[in-house]
Each structure stands twice: as C-alpha cells, then as structure tokens.
Design a protein around this motif. Sequence first.
Motif, PDB file in Angstrom:
ATOM      1  N   LYS A  75      -3.425  35.340  20.765  1.00 36.91           N
ATOM      2  CA  LYS A  75      -3.433  34.321  19.700  1.00 36.91           C
ATOM      3  C   LYS A  75      -2.602  34.718  18.484  1.00 36.91           C
ATOM      4  O   LYS A  75      -2.302  33.882  17.647  1.00 36.91           O
ATOM      5  CB  LYS A  75      -4.867  33.998  19.284  1.00 36.91           C
ATOM      6  CG  LYS A  75      -5.620  35.148  18.664  1.00 36.91           C
ATOM      7  CD  LYS A  75      -7.033  34.714  18.324  1.00 36.91           C
ATOM      8  CE  LYS A  75      -7.831  35.856  17.719  1.00 36.91           C
ATOM      9  NZ  LYS A  75      -9.187  35.434  17.387  1.00 36.91           N
ATOM     10  N   TYR A  76      -2.196  35.976  18.402  1.00 36.92           N
ATOM     11  CA  TYR A  76      -1.347  36.436  17.297  1.00 36.92           C
ATOM     12  C   TYR A  76       0.131  36.481  17.686  1.00 36.92           C
ATOM     13  O   TYR A  76       0.974  36.890  16.888  1.00 36.92           O
ATOM     14  CB  TYR A  76      -1.804  37.819  16.824  1.00 36.92           C
ATOM     15  CG  TYR A  76      -3.253  37.837  16.404  1.00 36.92           C
ATOM     16  CD1 TYR A  76      -3.657  37.203  15.225  1.00 36.92           C
ATOM     17  CD2 TYR A  76      -4.222  38.443  17.186  1.00 36.92           C
ATOM     18  CE1 TYR A  76      -4.985  37.200  14.844  1.00 36.92           C
ATOM     19  CE2 TYR A  76      -5.554  38.444  16.814  1.00 36.92           C
ATOM     20  CZ  TYR A  76      -5.930  37.815  15.640  1.00 36.92           C
ATOM     21  OH  TYR A  76      -7.245  37.806  15.273  1.00 36.92           O
ATOM     22  N   LYS A  78       1.431  38.328  20.180  1.00 36.98           N
ATOM     23  CA  LYS A  78       1.826  39.622  20.733  1.00 36.98           C
ATOM     24  C   LYS A  78       1.668  39.593  22.257  1.00 36.98           C
ATOM     25  O   LYS A  78       0.789  38.924  22.784  1.00 36.98           O
ATOM     26  CB  LYS A  78       0.965  40.727  20.139  1.00 36.98           C
ATOM     27  CG  LYS A  78       1.184  40.842  18.645  1.00 36.98           C
ATOM     28  CD  LYS A  78       0.570  42.084  18.094  1.00 36.98           C
ATOM     29  CE  LYS A  78       0.814  42.053  16.598  1.00 36.98           C
ATOM     30  NZ  LYS A  78       1.026  43.283  16.009  1.00 36.98           N
TER      31      LYS A  78
END
Length: 106
Positions: A75-76, A78
């Motif tokens: 969700k970031y 990455k």
Amino acid sequence: MNIIKITALVGLATLVSACEDFQVTQQGPDKSVDRGIDKKHLSQLEAGIWVDPNGCDHWIIDDGVEGYLSARLDKYGKPVCSGVAPPTQTVGDFKKGSTGLIGDPV
C-alpha cells in the motif's frame, strides 16, 4: 523530386494512422481491457505471481494471445518480495490450460 517526397509522406501518414484502433483515454490507451479474442475485463482473468531474479513478486496474466505483467506493490508503493516461489518461477493458474504448479517457466 518534391512530388515523390510528398507522396511518400502522405502514404506513410495513412499507414501510421491505422495503427491505433482502440480507445485512447487522456492518459493513453485503456490497458484495463483485454484486447484478445474474448474481450474480457482484466478483473475477470486469473492472475498468478512471477518472482523476478531479485526475489520480488509480479502479477502475471496470460490468456494465450496477450500477456500482462506488473510489479506487486504494497500500500506504500514498495515492491512485495514474499518468497512464495524461487526466483524466476511462477505460482498460480495464470493461463489457459496451466497446471498452476510452482516452477512453471514463464
């Protein structure tokens, strides 16, 4: 000489204009639609996971005519490196007739 150049330019422009026969959005071609024979939306196709040589996961879909591959992100934003399979191997039933076994070559 100029008439030959003009004729060649017009012919080339005509050929290139026929290349885009699909819907184009403001951001470019709509890549959420399967352009193969069955014309299914990508959400209706089964995705598998391919592990790259660095050990990170990628979503993979193959309908026999076209193939899709994108990085699996958290969700970031990455990369996800889950260890679900050895590097360069796949997991999941991502293509028609696939056995979906770990180790299917890409």
